[in-house]
Design a protein around this motif. Structure first.
Motif, PDB file in Angstrom:
ATOM      1  N   GLY A 170      -2.171  12.404   1.274  1.00  0.00           N
ATOM      2  CA  GLY A 170      -2.179  10.931   0.839  1.00  0.00           C
ATOM      3  C   GLY A 170      -2.005   9.991   1.151  1.00  0.00           C
ATOM      4  O   GLY A 170      -0.411   9.943   1.969  1.00  0.00           O
ATOM      5  N   TYR A 208      -8.561   4.791  -4.724  1.00  0.00           N
ATOM      6  CA  TYR A 208      -8.167   4.541  -5.946  1.00  0.00           C
ATOM      7  C   TYR A 208      -7.767   2.758  -6.416  1.00  0.00           C
ATOM      8  O   TYR A 208      -6.510   3.202  -5.769  1.00  0.00           O
ATOM      9  CB  TYR A 208      -6.567   6.072  -6.252  1.00  0.00           C
ATOM     10  N   ALA A 209      -7.733   2.660  -7.128  1.00  0.00           N
ATOM     11  CA  ALA A 209      -7.292   1.599  -7.863  1.00  0.00           C
ATOM     12  C   ALA A 209      -6.015   2.251  -8.125  1.00  0.00           C
ATOM     13  O   ALA A 209      -6.058   2.931  -8.956  1.00  0.00           O
ATOM     14  CB  ALA A 209      -8.446   0.638  -8.676  1.00  0.00           C
ATOM     15  N   VAL A 248      -3.001   2.503 -10.937  1.00  0.00           N
ATOM     16  CA  VAL A 248      -3.077   2.006 -11.961  1.00  0.00           C
ATOM     17  C   VAL A 248      -1.360   2.006 -12.162  1.00  0.00           C
ATOM     18  O   VAL A 248      -0.352   2.766 -11.303  1.00  0.00           O
ATOM     19  CB  VAL A 248      -3.118   2.909 -12.478  1.00  0.00           C
ATOM     20  N   ARG A 289       6.206   5.235  -0.006  1.00  0.00           N
ATOM     21  CA  ARG A 289       5.612   6.207   1.060  1.00  0.00           C
ATOM     22  C   ARG A 289       6.550   6.342   2.037  1.00  0.00           C
ATOM     23  O   ARG A 289       7.076   5.233   2.562  1.00  0.00           O
ATOM     24  CB  ARG A 289       4.451   5.524   1.494  1.00  0.00           C
ATOM     25  N   GLY A 316      -0.473  18.348  -6.797  1.00  0.00           N
ATOM     26  CA  GLY A 316       0.694  17.868  -6.539  1.00  0.00           C
ATOM     27  C   GLY A 316       1.232  16.774  -8.014  1.00  0.00           C
ATOM     28  O   GLY A 316       0.301  16.157  -7.985  1.00  0.00           O
ATOM     29  N   GLY A 317       2.783  16.913  -7.139  1.00  0.00           N
ATOM     30  CA  GLY A 317       2.996  16.827  -6.877  1.00  0.00           C
ATOM     31  C   GLY A 317       2.943  17.072  -5.059  1.00  0.00           C
ATOM     32  O   GLY A 317       2.185  16.770  -4.182  1.00  0.00           O
ATOM     33  N   GLU A 355      -2.904  19.683  -1.476  1.00  0.00           N
ATOM     34  CA  GLU A 355      -2.544  18.337  -1.658  1.00  0.00           C
ATOM     35  C   GLU A 355      -1.568  18.274   0.033  1.00  0.00           C
ATOM     36  O   GLU A 355      -0.865  19.129  -0.856  1.00  0.00           O
ATOM     37  CB  GLU A 355      -2.574  17.495  -2.373  1.00  0.00           C
ATOM     38  N   ASP A 400      -6.869  10.193   0.534  1.00  0.00           N
ATOM     39  CA  ASP A 400      -6.538   9.525  -0.587  1.00  0.00           C
ATOM     40  C   ASP A 400      -6.549   7.936  -0.075  1.00  0.00           C
ATOM     41  O   ASP A 400      -5.340   7.352   0.280  1.00  0.00           O
ATOM     42  CB  ASP A 400      -5.627   9.972  -1.507  1.00  0.00           C
ATOM     43  N   ASN A 456       1.674  14.837   1.809  1.00  0.00           N
ATOM     44  CA  ASN A 456       1.910  14.473   2.581  1.00  0.00           C
ATOM     45  C   ASN A 456       1.823  14.580   4.083  1.00  0.00           C
ATOM     46  O   ASN A 456       2.097  15.388   4.522  1.00  0.00           O
ATOM     47  CB  ASN A 456       3.630  13.820   1.798  1.00  0.00           C
ATOM     48  N   GLN A 468      -2.834   6.418   1.654  1.00  0.00           N
ATOM     49  CA  GLN A 468      -2.617   5.046   1.380  1.00  0.00           C
ATOM     50  C   GLN A 468      -3.228   4.283   1.384  1.00  0.00           C
ATOM     51  O   GLN A 468      -3.562   3.311   0.823  1.00  0.00           O
ATOM     52  CB  GLN A 468      -0.801   4.805  -0.084  1.00  0.00           C
ATOM     53  N   TYR A 490       5.127   4.176  -8.007  1.00  0.00           N
ATOM     54  CA  TYR A 490       3.982   3.973  -9.402  1.00  0.00           C
ATOM     55  C   TYR A 490       2.863   5.127  -9.864  1.00  0.00           C
ATOM     56  O   TYR A 490       2.389   5.801 -10.248  1.00  0.00           O
ATOM     57  CB  TYR A 490       2.895   3.500  -8.719  1.00  0.00           C
TER      58      TYR A 490
END
Ligand SMILES: C[S@@+](CC[C@H](N)C(=O)[O-])C[C@H]1O[C@@H](n2cnc3c(N)ncnc32)[C@H](O)[C@@H]1O
Ligand code: SF4
Length: 272
Positions: free
Chosen positions: A156, A225-226, A228, A170, A98-99, A131, A194, A133, A158, A45
């Motif tokens: 992140g 976040y929606a 996108v 992920r 990032g990244g 940021e 996030d 992961n 998610q 995404y």
């Protein structure tokens, strides 16, 4: 980083800015954003400017080296100082995004921060974020980041639901997030998480599970976040093939997202 130059006036070789761009320097808090364009895996995404090791190995792209990146960016910071001049105020925020910045060795992130400090200056109470992961950090790497001057990490997360994480490509499992948050807090870092909502196949119950899991970590901040569907990513093709794009409903996790964006409807089945 390889890319086509945008249309318009060419950038002056010395990096000079138009006079108007410097008019308000010092009139508002000064923040620095540093981009680290590397990821272990590209999530389907995502349209952020980022490269995997495989992509960097391709002919024509290989000029970009992850190993050389921090020193190159430090050179850009030296240029930024020359362009901004002596009127530049010390930075009160630094955001390394990032990244996946935490793919770089901590010594490289320390070099970036030191370059901001020496070329631009940092306020004593500066907020310095990276940021990350959730599976790109360890207890010791987070402690090393804190010791080097970072004050905050943005993970992140998610989702906390395995099938949603799989759809999003992920690489971490749900258990990794509370673990990484605990390590970050023990190191003395503030934590932001996030989340993405509206993933194909995500039910309202899945979304509430993710939201509760995020809040149970007691982070300092949550960004939701929606999803996108970005042009140029794998998703428009996937969604067209699966028929997963549907009008948004008032009971779906996507109900608060922008109607001008094309969001996949939840409950529409996975895309892989
Ligand atoms: C550039 S990413 C960097 C974070 C880190 N690499 C990670 O993925 O864990 C910042 C955030 O943008 C959000 N994001 C990226 N692409 C998105 C999309 N197409 N729709 C909604 N959110 C997106 C994700 O929540 C992600 O954590
Ligand atoms: S969402 Fe994060 S990990 Fe995934 S490709 Fe984008 S920047 Fe990389």
């Amino acid at each position: 980083v390889p890319s086509a130059l945008p249309d318009g006036e060419p950038v002056p070789a010395d990096g000079a800015l138009p006079a108007g761009a410097l008019d308000r320097l010092g009139a508002a808090p000064f923040g620095v954003y540093l981009h680290v364009p590397f990821c272990a895996v590209r999530c389907g995404y995502c349209d952020f400017n980022t490269y995997t090791a495989l992509e960097l190995g391709r002919p024509g792209v290989g000029a970009t080296s992850q190993a050389a990146y921090a020193a190159t960016a430090a050179g850009e910071l030296r240029l930024a100082r020359a362009v901004l001049g002596d009127g530049v105020p010390p930075a009160s925020t630094v955001f390394v995004g990032g990244g996946t910045p935490t793919l770089l060795p901590t010594a490289d992130l320390a070099l970036l921060l030191q370059s901001v400090r020496s070329h631009l200056g940092l306020t004593d109470d500066a907020e310095v974020t990276t940021e990350a992961n959730p599976d790109s950090v360890t207890a010791s790497s987070l402690q090393a980041l804190r010791d080097t001057g970072f004050t905050r990490v943005s993970f992140g997360m998610q989702s906390a639901v395995p099938h949603v994480l799989r759809t999003l490509d992920r690489t971490h499992d749900p258990e990794r997030v509370p673990q990484a948050v605990a390590w970050a807090k023990a190191a003395g870092l503030e934590v932001s998480l996030d989340l993405i909502y509206g993933t194909p196949g995500e039910s309202m119950q899945d979304w509430l599970t993710s939201l509760s899991a995020a809040l149970e970590c007691a982070p300092d901040h949550v960004s939701a976040y929606a999803l996108v569907v970005e042009e140029g990513t794998a998703w428009p093709g996937r969604c067209a093939a699966d028929g997963c794009l549907r009008p948004m409903t008032t009971t779906s996790p996507t109900s608060t997202s922008s109607p001008t964006k094309c969001s996949p409807a939840p409950g529409s089945g996975g895309t892989r």
